[in-house]
Scaffold this motif. Structure first.
Motif, PDB file in Angstrom:
ATOM      1  N   GLY B  66      28.373  14.238 -11.110  1.00  0.00           N
ATOM      2  CA  GLY B  66      27.923  15.488 -11.714  1.00  0.00           C
ATOM      3  C   GLY B  66      26.413  15.493 -11.902  1.00  0.00           C
ATOM      4  O   GLY B  66      25.730  16.466 -11.572  1.00  0.00           O
ATOM      5  N   ALA B  67      25.890  14.375 -12.392  1.00  0.00           N
ATOM      6  CA  ALA B  67      24.452  14.284 -12.637  1.00  0.00           C
ATOM      7  C   ALA B  67      23.692  14.450 -11.318  1.00  0.00           C
ATOM      8  O   ALA B  67      22.670  15.134 -11.258  1.00  0.00           O
ATOM      9  CB  ALA B  67      24.114  12.942 -13.275  1.00  0.00           C
ATOM     10  N   TRP B  68      24.235  13.830 -10.259  1.00  0.00           N
ATOM     11  CA  TRP B  68      23.558  13.913  -8.962  1.00  0.00           C
ATOM     12  C   TRP B  68      23.562  15.347  -8.434  1.00  0.00           C
ATOM     13  O   TRP B  68      22.542  15.854  -7.971  1.00  0.00           O
ATOM     14  CB  TRP B  68      24.241  12.965  -7.962  1.00  0.00           C
ATOM     15  CG  TRP B  68      23.593  12.972  -6.622  1.00  0.00           C
ATOM     16  CD1 TRP B  68      22.397  12.419  -6.273  1.00  0.00           C
ATOM     17  CD2 TRP B  68      24.098  13.596  -5.435  1.00  0.00           C
ATOM     18  NE1 TRP B  68      22.134  12.638  -4.951  1.00  0.00           N
ATOM     19  CE2 TRP B  68      23.154  13.356  -4.421  1.00  0.00           C
ATOM     20  CE3 TRP B  68      25.262  14.316  -5.140  1.00  0.00           C
ATOM     21  CZ2 TRP B  68      23.337  13.824  -3.122  1.00  0.00           C
ATOM     22  CZ3 TRP B  68      25.437  14.778  -3.850  1.00  0.00           C
ATOM     23  CH2 TRP B  68      24.483  14.537  -2.856  1.00  0.00           C
ATOM     24  N   VAL B  69      24.736  16.016  -8.529  1.00  0.00           N
ATOM     25  CA  VAL B  69      24.838  17.395  -8.047  1.00  0.00           C
ATOM     26  C   VAL B  69      23.867  18.291  -8.802  1.00  0.00           C
ATOM     27  O   VAL B  69      23.158  19.109  -8.212  1.00  0.00           O
ATOM     28  CB  VAL B  69      26.283  17.913  -8.188  1.00  0.00           C
ATOM     29  CG1 VAL B  69      26.344  19.412  -7.924  1.00  0.00           C
ATOM     30  CG2 VAL B  69      27.206  17.173  -7.237  1.00  0.00           C
ATOM     31  N   LEU B  70      23.803  18.099 -10.094  1.00  0.00           N
ATOM     32  CA  LEU B  70      22.912  18.903 -10.931  1.00  0.00           C
ATOM     33  C   LEU B  70      21.463  18.745 -10.466  1.00  0.00           C
ATOM     34  O   LEU B  70      20.693  19.695 -10.356  1.00  0.00           O
ATOM     35  CB  LEU B  70      23.047  18.443 -12.381  1.00  0.00           C
ATOM     36  CG  LEU B  70      22.879  19.532 -13.422  1.00  0.00           C
ATOM     37  CD1 LEU B  70      24.030  20.534 -13.329  1.00  0.00           C
ATOM     38  CD2 LEU B  70      22.831  18.921 -14.820  1.00  0.00           C
ATOM     39  N   GLN B  71      21.118  17.486 -10.190  1.00  0.00           N
ATOM     40  CA  GLN B  71      19.773  17.157  -9.745  1.00  0.00           C
ATOM     41  C   GLN B  71      19.480  17.842  -8.401  1.00  0.00           C
ATOM     42  O   GLN B  71      18.427  18.444  -8.218  1.00  0.00           O
ATOM     43  CB  GLN B  71      19.732  15.643  -9.577  1.00  0.00           C
ATOM     44  CG  GLN B  71      18.398  15.013  -9.765  1.00  0.00           C
ATOM     45  CD  GLN B  71      18.484  13.539  -9.398  1.00  0.00           C
ATOM     46  OE1 GLN B  71      19.557  12.988  -9.148  1.00  0.00           O
ATOM     47  NE2 GLN B  71      17.368  12.900  -9.353  1.00  0.00           N
ATOM     48  N   VAL B  72      20.456  17.725  -7.474  1.00  0.00           N
ATOM     49  CA  VAL B  72      20.257  18.295  -6.142  1.00  0.00           C
ATOM     50  C   VAL B  72      20.144  19.808  -6.236  1.00  0.00           C
ATOM     51  O   VAL B  72      19.327  20.430  -5.554  1.00  0.00           O
ATOM     52  CB  VAL B  72      21.413  17.883  -5.210  1.00  0.00           C
ATOM     53  CG1 VAL B  72      21.321  18.627  -3.887  1.00  0.00           C
ATOM     54  CG2 VAL B  72      21.376  16.389  -4.969  1.00  0.00           C
ATOM     55  N   ALA B  73      20.959  20.400  -7.111  1.00  0.00           N
ATOM     56  CA  ALA B  73      20.919  21.854  -7.275  1.00  0.00           C
ATOM     57  C   ALA B  73      19.526  22.306  -7.713  1.00  0.00           C
ATOM     58  O   ALA B  73      19.103  23.425  -7.421  1.00  0.00           O
ATOM     59  CB  ALA B  73      21.964  22.295  -8.278  1.00  0.00           C
ATOM     60  N   GLN B  74      18.812  21.428  -8.382  1.00  0.00           N
ATOM     61  CA  GLN B  74      17.447  21.763  -8.790  1.00  0.00           C
ATOM     62  C   GLN B  74      16.425  21.383  -7.722  1.00  0.00           C
ATOM     63  O   GLN B  74      15.225  21.402  -7.966  1.00  0.00           O
ATOM     64  CB  GLN B  74      17.093  21.047 -10.097  1.00  0.00           C
ATOM     65  CG  GLN B  74      17.912  21.546 -11.267  1.00  0.00           C
ATOM     66  CD  GLN B  74      17.825  20.631 -12.463  1.00  0.00           C
ATOM     67  OE1 GLN B  74      17.198  19.575 -12.395  1.00  0.00           O
ATOM     68  NE2 GLN B  74      18.473  21.012 -13.539  1.00  0.00           N
ATOM     69  N   GLY B  75      16.931  20.981  -6.556  1.00  0.00           N
ATOM     70  CA  GLY B  75      16.030  20.669  -5.448  1.00  0.00           C
ATOM     71  C   GLY B  75      15.449  19.268  -5.495  1.00  0.00           C
ATOM     72  O   GLY B  75      14.485  18.963  -4.810  1.00  0.00           O
ATOM     73  N   ASP B  76      16.037  18.381  -6.306  1.00  0.00           N
ATOM     74  CA  ASP B  76      15.514  17.020  -6.411  1.00  0.00           C
ATOM     75  C   ASP B  76      16.551  16.035  -5.878  1.00  0.00           C
ATOM     76  O   ASP B  76      17.643  15.919  -6.417  1.00  0.00           O
ATOM     77  CB  ASP B  76      15.209  16.722  -7.887  1.00  0.00           C
ATOM     78  CG  ASP B  76      14.684  15.312  -8.086  1.00  0.00           C
ATOM     79  OD1 ASP B  76      14.425  14.631  -7.074  1.00  0.00           O
ATOM     80  OD2 ASP B  76      14.534  14.902  -9.243  1.00  0.00           O
ATOM     81  N   LEU B  77      16.198  15.348  -4.805  1.00  0.00           N
ATOM     82  CA  LEU B  77      17.151  14.414  -4.204  1.00  0.00           C
ATOM     83  C   LEU B  77      17.048  13.019  -4.811  1.00  0.00           C
ATOM     84  O   LEU B  77      17.715  12.092  -4.384  1.00  0.00           O
ATOM     85  CB  LEU B  77      16.937  14.330  -2.693  1.00  0.00           C
ATOM     86  CG  LEU B  77      17.355  15.568  -1.891  1.00  0.00           C
ATOM     87  CD1 LEU B  77      16.918  15.428  -0.447  1.00  0.00           C
ATOM     88  CD2 LEU B  77      18.852  15.768  -1.964  1.00  0.00           C
ATOM     89  N   GLY B  78      16.191  12.841  -5.771  1.00  0.00           N
ATOM     90  CA  GLY B  78      16.061  11.534  -6.418  1.00  0.00           C
ATOM     91  C   GLY B  78      15.062  10.641  -5.710  1.00  0.00           C
ATOM     92  O   GLY B  78      14.376  11.061  -4.777  1.00  0.00           O
ATOM     93  N   LYS B  79      14.987   9.378  -6.174  1.00  0.00           N
ATOM     94  CA  LYS B  79      14.032   8.433  -5.606  1.00  0.00           C
ATOM     95  C   LYS B  79      14.750   7.208  -5.085  1.00  0.00           C
ATOM     96  O   LYS B  79      15.804   6.836  -5.597  1.00  0.00           O
ATOM     97  CB  LYS B  79      13.052   7.980  -6.689  1.00  0.00           C
ATOM     98  CG  LYS B  79      11.957   8.971  -6.957  1.00  0.00           C
ATOM     99  CD  LYS B  79      11.035   8.418  -8.028  1.00  0.00           C
ATOM    100  CE  LYS B  79      10.172   9.520  -8.606  1.00  0.00           C
ATOM    101  NZ  LYS B  79       9.716   9.176  -9.941  1.00  0.00           N
ATOM    102  N   SER B  80      14.138   6.570  -4.093  1.00  0.00           N
ATOM    103  CA  SER B  80      14.694   5.342  -3.561  1.00  0.00           C
ATOM    104  C   SER B  80      14.711   4.270  -4.651  1.00  0.00           C
ATOM    105  O   SER B  80      13.714   4.060  -5.339  1.00  0.00           O
ATOM    106  CB  SER B  80      13.852   4.868  -2.384  1.00  0.00           C
ATOM    107  OG  SER B  80      14.038   3.493  -2.178  1.00  0.00           O
TER     108      SER B  80
END
Lengths: 506, 314
Positions: B66-80
Motif C-alpha cells: 500500500g505504501a509503495w502504491v501510494l508513493q507511485v501514485a504521487q509520481g515517486d518510484l523511490g530510491k535504490s
C-alpha cells in the motif's frame, strides 16, 4: 646557423616538455568486478567501493605495503601514556574538492558523522571514541572510552576518510553518496550506475604533481572473460580480480603485465556448531569429524588446479604479509589415513554431510574438488550451491552444516578474527563460543604493544585450532592485470589501487 | 480509433496493478534478506535494525505494498537501496540505452529476416529455401551469450575492429555509439531475424496460394509484381504486429546480451537489482517495462488497423 640549431634544440626541448605535460592529459580506465555501492565512506560496505575511494577520498593516515601506518591528511600522531588519548597533527595545505579548507574542525565533523549517522556502517568501528576535540586548526584529539589497538587501522580506512562538512545534509543522508566531496587527488565528476564512475584530477591537491592522469574512469564489468577481453582489446588500461582460470592467458599476452599480490583476506570452511536445529543434527558436531575433513583436503592441489597458482594455502587467520602471522601454525598437509583414523576413533566409518557455498565458477570448482577429496577419507559431501544473497540469509539463519565463505581482509588482525570467533561476533554464523577466546580477543583489542598483542593472538589461534570452529583454504589474492604501457604500479596487500606515480608510457 | 485507445488505456490499469502485485509478491518469496545483502561484510545489528525500519521491511506485506502504491501514485518510484539514486533517475539513464539497442537490433532483424522469408517462400523447395531454413534454425538455437563472447574474442581482441563492450551515448559521439552497439545488436537480432523469417515465409506461402494471386497471375501480372504488390502486402499484416510485439519484448531488456557486452540497460539494471535485493529498483523498472509493453501492444493494434483498411470502419 649554429645559433639557429641551438634554438632548434631549445624548441625541441620545449616541445618535449610540452608533450610531457600532455602526458597529464591522459585517462586511466580501470575495470572493476562489481558496481560499487553508495559512494559515502560512512555508509559504504563493499571492497570495490574502497578502490574508488582510494583515489577520491584522502584519509587521516594510510597504510603502506608492509602494513605500516604512514601520514596522509595527518602529518603525525601520538598516544597518551594511558593509551586513551590519540592526538593528530594535521596538514594545513589540504583542501576539499569544493574549495573549502581541510582543518581539525572538519575532521571532527566527519568523525562525529561516522559515530552518529543512523545508517553509519562505521559505528562499531569507532565505538571506542568517547569524544573528539579540535583545539586548533591543525590538532585533532580523540578521547577514548578504553584503549583501542584497532583504531589506527580503522582510521586508515573509510572511517578516516574526510568529506567536506558543507556537503552534509541532515535531511537526506543519500546526498553525499550521489555527489561525494572529499579531498583526495581526484574529484567526483559523474556516475552512471552499472556503467561508469568518472573522476577528474583535483589541481589543488597538495601532492598533485605525483598524479599523472587527468581523468579516471572506473568501469564495472562483472564477467571476467569480457573484462580481460576489454583489456586485451585496449578498452581498459588495468583490471582488478582476474579470474584464476585466465592467469595463463594474461601471462601469455605480450601486451599485458600480470601483477598479483597476496591479500589480507581468506577463504574459509566453517561449521554450524550452535546455530539452530541443523547444528544439533550436524555430522560435524564432533571435533574429530571436523579435523578429519580438514585432513582430507589438499590445499596445494586446489591452488594448482583451481587457483592458477595464486591461491596461497592458508592455515591461520593472518596472512603472511601481516606482522601477526605466526610460524607456530603451519598449513596442515593432506593425510587421508589420519583422517580415517579420526573417524574410526569417533566410531564412524562414513559421514554424510552437506557443503553450502556461493554459486560462482571458482568456488563451485573448489567445492567439487573438496567433495572428491573428502570422499577418499569416507566423508560424503553433498553440494548445495546457493545464490549469494540467499546464502547470506541461510548462514545467518543457521540453515547449513558446513559452508565455504570468503573475507576480503583487514590490515588490523582484529578485523580478521573478532567478528568470526567471538561469541557475539556479527559474522559468527556457526555460533562458536568459547569464553577464553572472548577474553583473549578483548584483551588483544586494548593491547597496543605489537609483541604482547601477537602473543595473545597466538593463544587464541591455539585454542581455535583445537576447537576447529573452521579451517582456512587459502589467502585471497588480488590479481591485477595492466597493459604494458602502464608504469609505476605496485599492487598493495589490501587490494587497493594507489595511483601515486603511476603513468602511461608512450 | 480514439475510443479504442481509451478502452485500451482503461484495460491497462488493472493489468498494471496485477503486474505490480505479482512482482511485489515474487520478491518477498525470494530467499535472502535485502538488509543483510546490503550490509555485506559490515553487519552491525543496530544499523541493520535501523535500515529494516527505514525501508519498512518489517511491516505486514499489504501495508508495504500500500505504501509503495501510494508513493507511485504521487509520481515517486523511490530510491535504490544500494546507491540512494532515485529509481526515476536510473530509468532515465537506462531507457535511452535500451531503446537504442532495441531499435538497432530490430533494424537488422527486419533487414535480414523479412527478405529472407520472402525469398524462402518464393523459392520453395530449392536449395535457397533450405539455406534460409538452416540459417533461421541456427539463429534461433545459437545462444546469445556464446555468440557474443565469440564475437568479442574475434572482432575486438583479434582484429581490434570494434570496442569489446560498454556504451557511449550518441550525443557524445554518434559513430562510436553505433560502433559500440553494433555487435550486441547483431547478436540480439539473430533470434528475432530467424523468427521473422519463419513467419514471413509461412505468411507468404499462404498468400501465394490464395485465389487473388492466381487471378493476378492469370491476368498476366509480372511475377515480381505478384510477389511484391499482391502477396507481400497481404502477408505483411501479421508481420507488422509481430515486429511491434517483439519490440516490446526487447524493451524488457536483453539480459544476457547486456551482461556479456556490459551495456548499462534495463536488463542489466534489473538483474543486478534482483541479485542485490534492491526491491525499489526491481519494482520501479518492472512497472516501467510493463507500461512499455502495454503501449507496444496498443501500437500493434493501431498499426493493424492502419495497414488493414477493412478494419478501419468496423
Amino acid at each position: 646557423m649554429k645559433k639557429l640549431n641551438r634554438w632548434g634544440v631549445l624548441l625541441g626541448g620545449a616541445l618535449m616538455a610540452a608533450s610531457a605535460t600532455c602526458a597529464v592529459a591522459q585517462e586511466l580506465r580501470i575495470g572493476l568486478q562489481e558496481d560499487p555501492d553508495a559512494l559515502d565512506p560512512h555508509r559504504a560496505r563493499t571492497y570495490v567501493s574502497r578502490i574508488v575511494f582510494t583515489s577520491l577520498c584522502d584519509k587521516l593516515i594510510d597504510i603502506d605495503n608492509k602494513l605500516q601506518f604512514v601520514p596522509q591528511l595527518a602529518k603525525s600522531w601520538s598516544w597518551s601514556e594511558d593509551n586513551k588519548t590519540l592526538t593528530f597533527k594535521l596538514r594545513t595545505d589540504a583542501a576539499f574538492h569544493d574549495g573549502t579548507k581541510f582543518d581539525a574542525a572538519a575532521a571532527k565533523a566527519n568523525l562525529e558523522r561516522a559515530m552518529t549517522l543512523p545508517d553509519s556502517m562505521r559505528k562499531t568501528e569507532v565505538a571506542s571514541i568517547a569524544s573528539v576535540a579540535a583545539p586548533d586548526a591543525e590538532t585533532l584529539v580523540l578521547t577514548l572510552k578504553q584503549p583501542d589497538a584497532t583504531l589506527l587501522a580503522t582510521l586508515s580506512d573509510r572511517a578516516g576518510m574526510m568529506l567536506s562538512p558543507k556537503s552534509f545534509d541532515a535531511q537526506d543522508s543519500g546526498s553525499v553518496a550521489r555527489q561525494p566531496i572529499c579531498s583526495g587527488p581526484y574529484k567526483f565528476v559523474q556516475r552512471v550506475q552499472n556503467d561508469r564512475i568518472v573522476l577528474e584530477k583535483f589541481d589543488q591537491y597538495y601532492n598533485a604533481k605525483d598524479y599523472h592522469f587527468a581523468r579516471l574512469t572506473f568501469l564495472p564489468i562483472p564477467d571476467t572473460t569480457v573484462r580481460l577481453s576489454n583489456l586485451r582489446a585496449g578498452g581498459l588500461d588495468m583490471l582488478e580480480r582476474l579470474s584464476p582460470n585466465d592467469v595463463a592467458q594474461a601471462k601469455g599476452d605480450a601486451n599485458l603485465k600480470f601483477a598479483p599480490v597476496d591479500g589480507l583476506g581468506f577463504q574459509e570452511v566453517f561449521f554450524n556448531l550452535n546455530n539452530g536445529k541443523r547444528a544439533d543434527t550436524n555430522p560435524f558436531k564432533d571435533v574429530r569429524v571436523r579435523k578429519a575433513l580438514e585432513l582430507s583436503i589438499d590445499r596445494e592441489a586446489i591452488n594448482q588446479v583451481v587457483g592458477g597458482g595464486i591461491f596461497t594455502p592458508a592455515g591461520q587467520a593472518f596472512p603472511p604479509a601481516s606482522p601477526y602471522h605466526s610460524a607456530k601454525f603451519p598449513v596442515p598437509g593432506r593425510d587421508v589415513a589420519k583422517a580415517r583414523a579420526l573417524l574410526k576413533e569417533a566410531g564412524l566409518t562414513t559421514v554424510k554431510g552437506e557443503l553450502a557455498f556461493g554459486n560462482n565458477t571458482t568456488i563451485s570448482a573448489i567445492a567439487e574438488m573438496m567433495q572428491a577429496m573428502a570422499a577418499e577419507a569416507g566423508i560424503q559431501l553433498t553440494l548445495r550451491p546457493t545464490e549469494y544473497a540467499a546464502l547470506l540469509a541461510e548462514a545467518e539463519r543457521g540453515n547449513f552444516e558446513v559452508m565455504i565463505r570468503g573475507w576480503s581482509g583487514r590490515p588490523d588482525p582484529d578485523g580478521n578474527i573478532y567478528s568470526f570467533a567471538s561469541c557475539k561476533g556479527s559474522l559468527n554464523d556457526g555460533r562458536y563460543c568459547n569464553a577464553e577466546v572472548d577474553k583473549l580477543l578483548n584483551q588483544a583489542r586494548v593491547t597496543p604493544d605489537e609483541t604482547q598483542r601477537k602473543a595473545l593472538y597466538e593463544q587464541v589461534e591455539t585454542i581455535l585450532h583445537q576447537d576447529m570452529r573452521n579451517f582456512f583454504l587459502y589467502y585471497q589474492p588480488w590479481p591485477f592485470v595492466l597493459r604494458k604501457n602502464v608504469t609505476g604500479f605496485t599492487p598493495s596487500p589490501d587490494g587497493m589501487i594507489r595511483l601515486k606515480g603511476v603513468a602511461l608510457a608512450k | 480509433m480514439l475510443r479504442l485507445i481509451l478502452r485500451r488505456v482503461l484495460v491497462a490499469i488493472p493489468t498494471l496493478i496485477l503486474v505490480s502485485m505479482i512482482v511485489f509478491m515474487l520478491q518477498k518469496i525470494l530467499p535472502g534478506d535485502p538488509v543483510l545483502t546490503l550490509a555485506g561484510e559490515e553487519r552491525d545489528p543496530a544499523v541493520l535494525d535501523y535500515l529494516r525500519d527505514k525501508y519498512h521491511l518489517d511491516d505486514p506485506l499489504p501495508v508495504q505494498y500500500g505504501a509503495w502504491v501510494l508513493q507511485v501514485a504521487q509520481g515517486d518510484l523511490g530510491k535504490s537501496l544500494r546507491t540512494d539514486v532515485p529509481v526515476s533517475t536510473l530509468i532515465g539513464q537506462k531507457l535511452p540505452v535500451t531503446l537504442q539497442l532495441s531499435v538497432m537490433a530490430m533494424f537488422f532483424a527486419v533487414l535480414v529476416g523479412i527478405p529472407m522469408g520472402i525469398v524462402a517462400a518464393v523459392r520453395k523447395g530449392t536449395v535457397v529455401e533450405m539455406g534460409a531454413n538452416v540459417a533461421a534454425l541456427s539463429g534461433m538455437s545459437i545462444p546469445n551469450f556464446w555468440l557474443g563472447i565469440i564475437l568479442i574474442m574475434v572482432v575486438s581482441v583479434q582484429w581490434q575492429l570494434l570496442p569489446a563492450s560498454g556504451y557511449v551515448p550518441p550525443s557524445q559521439d554518434f559513430w562510436l555509439s553505433i560502433k559500440t552497439l553494433l555487435m550486441p545488436s547483431l547478436v540480439l537480432s539473430t533470434a528475432i531475424a530467424a523468427y521473422l523469417m519463419r513467419h514471413t515465409r509461412s505468411a507468404m506461402l499462404e498468400a501465394l496460394g490464395a485465389d487473388y494471386v492466381r487471378t493476378a497471375r492469370a491476368k498476366g501480372v509480372s511475377p515480381r509484381q505478384v510477389v511484391l504488390r499482391h502477396a507481400l502486402r497481404n502477408a505483411l499484416m501479421p508481420i507488422v504486429t509481430l515486429v511491434t510485439l517483439l519490440f516490446g519484448e526487447l524493451l524488457a531488456g536483453a539480459v544476457l546480451t547486456e551482461q556479456v557486452f556490459t551495456i548499462p540497460g534495463f536488463g542489466k539494471l534489473i538483474v543486478d537489482a534482483v541479485f542485490n535485493r534492491d526491491y525499489a529498483v526491481v519494482q520501479g523498472v518492472v512497472l516501467c517495462v510493463a507500461v512499455g509493453f502495454i503501449v507496444m501492444n496498443l501500437l500493434a493494434d493501431i498499426l493493424y488497423i492502419l495497414v488493414n483498411p477493412r478494419l478501419r470502419h468496423a
